[in-house]
Enzyme design. Structure first.
Site, PDB file in Angstrom:
ATOM      1  N   LYS A   1      11.214 -15.866 -11.875  1.00 47.37           N
ATOM      2  CA  LYS A   1      11.017 -14.762 -12.822  1.00 47.37           C
ATOM      3  C   LYS A   1       9.924 -15.117 -13.826  1.00 47.37           C
ATOM      4  CE  LYS A   1      12.417 -12.303 -11.341  1.00 47.37           C
ATOM      5  NZ  LYS A   1      13.059 -11.699 -10.213  1.00 47.37           N
TER       6      LYS A   1
ATOM      7  N   LYS B   1       5.572  -4.839  -4.977  1.00 42.58           N
ATOM      8  CA  LYS B   1       7.034  -4.755  -4.925  1.00 42.58           C
ATOM      9  C   LYS B   1       7.545  -4.759  -3.502  1.00 42.58           C
ATOM     10  CE  LYS B   1      11.036  -3.484  -7.088  1.00 42.58           C
ATOM     11  NZ  LYS B   1      11.493  -4.801  -7.534  1.00 42.58           N
TER      12      LYS B   1
ATOM     13  N   CYS C   1       0.834  -1.193   0.000  1.00 41.10           N
ATOM     14  CA  CYS C   1       0.000   0.000   0.000  1.00 41.10           C
ATOM     15  C   CYS C   1       0.874   1.250   0.000  1.00 41.10           C
ATOM     16  CB  CYS C   1      -0.967   0.084   1.193  1.00 41.10           C
ATOM     17  SG  CYS C   1      -2.083  -1.295   1.282  1.00 41.10           S
TER      18      CYS C   1
ATOM     19  N   ARG D   1       3.638  -0.431  -4.925  1.00 45.94           N
ATOM     20  CA  ARG D   1       3.396  -0.974  -3.590  1.00 45.94           C
ATOM     21  C   ARG D   1       2.063  -1.706  -3.492  1.00 45.94           C
ATOM     22  NH1 ARG D   1       6.883   1.409  -0.021  1.00 45.94           N
ATOM     23  NH2 ARG D   1       5.616   0.776   1.737  1.00 45.94           N
TER      24      ARG D   1
ATOM     25  N   TRP E   1      -3.137  -2.737  -1.736  1.00 46.92           N
ATOM     26  CA  TRP E   1      -2.913  -4.164  -1.970  1.00 46.92           C
ATOM     27  C   TRP E   1      -3.756  -4.854  -0.897  1.00 46.92           C
ATOM     28  CZ3 TRP E   1      -1.009  -8.561   0.461  1.00 46.92           C
ATOM     29  CH2 TRP E   1      -0.669  -9.622  -0.391  1.00 46.92           C
TER      30      TRP E   1
ATOM     31  N   GLU F   1      15.795 -18.994  -9.447  1.00 42.79           N
ATOM     32  CA  GLU F   1      15.493 -17.603  -9.793  1.00 42.79           C
ATOM     33  C   GLU F   1      14.829 -17.521 -11.180  1.00 42.79           C
ATOM     34  OE1 GLU F   1      15.110 -14.886  -8.488  1.00 42.79           O
ATOM     35  OE2 GLU F   1      15.377 -13.362 -10.028  1.00 42.79           O
TER      36      GLU F   1
ATOM     37  N   HIS G   1      13.927 -37.984  -8.367  1.00 44.22           N
ATOM     38  CA  HIS G   1      13.258 -38.274  -7.098  1.00 44.22           C
ATOM     39  C   HIS G   1      11.840 -37.719  -7.076  1.00 44.22           C
ATOM     40  CE1 HIS G   1      17.093 -39.794  -5.840  1.00 44.22           C
ATOM     41  NE2 HIS G   1      17.659 -38.634  -6.128  1.00 44.22           N
TER      42      HIS G   1
ATOM     43  N   GLU H   1       6.252 -15.506 -12.134  1.00 47.15           N
ATOM     44  CA  GLU H   1       5.576 -14.343 -11.548  1.00 47.15           C
ATOM     45  C   GLU H   1       5.087 -13.359 -12.607  1.00 47.15           C
ATOM     46  OE1 GLU H   1       7.974 -12.269  -8.635  1.00 47.15           O
ATOM     47  OE2 GLU H   1       9.747 -12.319  -9.885  1.00 47.15           O
TER      48      GLU H   1
ATOM     49  N   ASN I   1      -1.554   1.548   6.131  1.00 51.89           N
ATOM     50  CA  ASN I   1      -0.749   0.486   5.535  1.00 51.89           C
ATOM     51  C   ASN I   1      -0.391  -0.486   6.651  1.00 51.89           C
ATOM     52  OD1 ASN I   1       1.015  -1.100   4.081  1.00 51.89           O
ATOM     53  ND2 ASN I   1       2.699   0.379   4.137  1.00 51.89           N
ATOM     54  N   GLY I   2      -0.679  -1.771   6.446  1.00 50.24           N
ATOM     55  CA  GLY I   2      -0.352  -2.765   7.473  1.00 50.24           C
ATOM     56  C   GLY I   2      -1.548  -3.648   7.735  1.00 50.24           C
TER      57      GLY I   2
END
Ligand code: G6P
Length: 587
Positions: free
Chosen positions: A469, A582, A2, A28, A71, A465, A488, A472, A97-98
């Site tokens: 990438k 982000k 947020c 955000r 968010w 990674e 396995h 997402e 925010n939170g």
């Protein structure tokens, strides 16, 4: 998560100013947004679902107002749930925010006392609690201090009162930054939004309260309301590095910046890296991070073993609490973070501090909460990273860890030469001919449902990674594995045509990785080899220059580009993938 942006001062075209401030903070959270500003003694509100880019608002001139980009945590993505939230009287508004952990109890209490709620959020309780405090004759500062004392969790709030024409803000862990202008003040979640307006800012600390009106910004202690002289930080007002320029997306811009970031890092960060090497070289060290930063930390573990002959632990910051009691009194915790605001990282660092560990950080954002918490830091100097996906901050972190491992061994110059070689290789890989090969591959795989990436040794974290990438940004299910683990279980998922990326660097792992690729291919997999040399097993070979221990840096780019181009083909916004944000400032 947020984003919050607010202004008080001389009347301006505030609707537009709030929207452009929020747009800077949209990384955000971007499921919905809202602004509120004073119209005489009333509050006018505009709230919408979706992105801010390209919208306009009918709200215009005012002397006080604020906005929020959301968010969602508590309450779905709806207009009523978007912030700001008003009290019953319409005199007060808040943005938050939170997560208010005790919001259910507070809401029940407020409902019993007759308050009417308009949203399903945890945040709205703040507006009604403030209404009671102000109704009892308290000024806004003491009302906010009293209300904040009742909130459990990691929160930042800003309150607006149209009668006193004040904004009051306070926080616990979640970031807030503010500053004065002539006859007024600004506040935001990130200094990035304040750069067009302010030369100097104050990063609000936990326990402080910011009071903003036409007299400017004042900071007081939240418990005593006594005035505090806060530390002021001068902002770099060169705005160019935060602008998109000619690039179609921030992701494209940030990928393209990688060679220059690495070349700068090798020179400018040397003193910080060498200072950190002294501490890390003599201390049992644990690397922590989240998401891409965790993958960088895992790469660091291999680099330390290979280069410095030293073992370091790696723990996901969100899992660190289980291991914090095992920290040795002479231990060091080194946190990796682009934003320096990821709440799990901050909590882990605070836990480490409580066990007496030495605290260090490899962090991109100067003056962030993490930067301010630690004793030793390497600032990546990669400039603002605005795409939700971490690209340049990842390669800069890996380069820093490589340089750190060399500095521990006393061979910084050797590490520097490798990083420069990797930077030059990235520049060549960013040329249109190389990118076109990846675009073709994106065409081949963009309608796949699953994709796997394998690597071994130093290339194993690269596989993790790469998968992160790709998944997402494209929303293709992608998983990275250690190639030795294939047999396995994972191999059961491979069928005809499944794309499998195979990292095959020119090191001791190549033969074993190629065996893994053969096992995949014989189950029908479509093999994309990534490495310096071709091999008959590859259906497609993406050539990356040979860079020795800097291979995780060059290995990152094909996956970044593949994710980007696949996202475009699937109609996804690479800068703002669904459900992500982000800066993850909630647990
Ligand atoms: C979010 C971002 C990721 C990032 C992670 C950690 O999930 O979308 O790109 O890797 O947070 O962020 P940090 O700022 O601590 O590196």
């Amino acid at each position: 998560m947020c984003g919050v942006f607010g202004y008080v001062g001389d009347p301006v075209d505030l609707g537009d100013r709030l929207l452009s401030g929020l747009q800077t903070l949209e990384y955000r959270g971007y499921d919905s947004w809202g602004i509120a500003l004073a119209r005489d003694q009333a509050i006018a509100v505009d709230k919408r679902i979706g992105r801010i880019a390209g919208v306009s608002t009918a709200l215009s001139g005012s002397d006080i107002g604020f906005g929020h980009t959301r968010w969602a945590t508590h309450g779905g993505v709806t207009e009523p749930n978007a912030h700001p939230h008003l009290d019953c009287s319409g005199r007060l508004a808040i943005v938050h925010n939170g997560i208010i952990e005790n919001h259910r109890d507070l809401r029940a209490e407020l409902l019993a006392r007759g308050h009417a709620f308009r949203s399903a959020t945890d945040s709205e309780v703040v507006a009604h609690l403030l209404e009671e405090q102000v109704g009892q004759g308290r000024n806004l500062a003491s009302a906010v201090a009293n209300v904040f004392a009742r909130l459990q969790g990691l929160n930042a709030i800003v309150a607006m009162d149209v009668v006193s024409r004040q904004l009051v803000a306070t926080k616990h862990v979640s970031p807030l930054v503010a500053g004065s202008v002539d006859r007024g003040a600004y506040i935001a979640s990130d200094a990035l939004a304040l750069r067009p307006h302010l030369d100097q800012v104050v990063y609000l600390e936990d326990g402080q309260l910011a009071l903003m009106d036409r007299a400017g910004l004042r900071v007081v202690d939240r418990a005593t309301l006594q005035w505090i002289e806060p530390a002021r930080v001068t902002l770099d007002r060169n705005l160019d590095d935060a602008r998109l320029g000619d690039h179609p997306h921030f992701m494209a811009k940030e990928m393209a910046e990688q060679p220059a970031v690495l070349e700068r890092l090798v020179i400018h960060q040397r003193p910080q890296i060498e200072a950190m090497a002294e501490a890390v070289g003599s201390t049992p060290t644990t690397l922590i991070g989240c998401g891409t930063a965790l993958n960088a930390a895992l790469t660091g573990r291999y680099l330390f073993a290979r280069i410095a002959g030293a073992g370091v632990d790696v723990v996901a910051a969100s899992e660190f609490a289980s291991f914090a009691p095992l920290l040795r009194p002479d231990g060091m915790v080194l946190a990796l973070s682009q934003s320096g605001e990821t709440v799990d990282v901050l909590e882990a660092v605070k836990a480490a501090e409580s066990y007496g560990a030495r605290l260090g950080a490899i962090v991109n954002t100067p003056h962030s909460s993490l930067d301010r918490l630690v004793d030793l830091r390497v600032l990546l100097g990669a400039g603002p990273e605005q795409c939700v996906l971490a690209t340049k901050s990842y390669t800069a972190k890996v380069a820093t860890l490589l340089l750190l491992a060399h500095a521990v061994r006393g061979s910084y110059a050797e590490g520097a030469a490798l990083v420069v070689r990797a930077a030059e290789a990235l520049a060549r890989m960013l040329e249109p001919g190389s990118v076109a090969e990846i675009q073709q591959l994106a065409n081949r795989i963009h309608s796949s449902d699953h994709l796997f990436v394998i690597g071994r040794g130093l290339a194993y974290p690269s596989a993790l990674e790469a998968a992160l990438k790709i998944k997402e940004v494209s929303y293709i299910h992608a998983e990275g594995f250690a190639s030795g683990e294939l047999k396995h279980g994972v191999i059961a998922l491979v069928s005809d045509g499944t794309p499998c990326l195979v990292y095959a660097p020119a090191d001791e792992t190549r033969a074993d990785v190629l065996s893994g690729a053969a096992e995949l291919k014989s189950r029908g997999a479509f093999i994309v080899g990534i490495g310096p040399e071709p091999d008959p097993i590859f259906d497609i070979h993406l050539a990356v220059p040979e860079t020795g221990d800097a291979s995780p840096i060059v290995n990152a780019l094909p996956a970044q580009l593949l994710g980007y181009h696949t996202a475009l083909l699937r109609g996804n916004d690479p800068d703002r993938p669904r459900n992500l944000a982000k800066s993850v400032t909630v647990k």
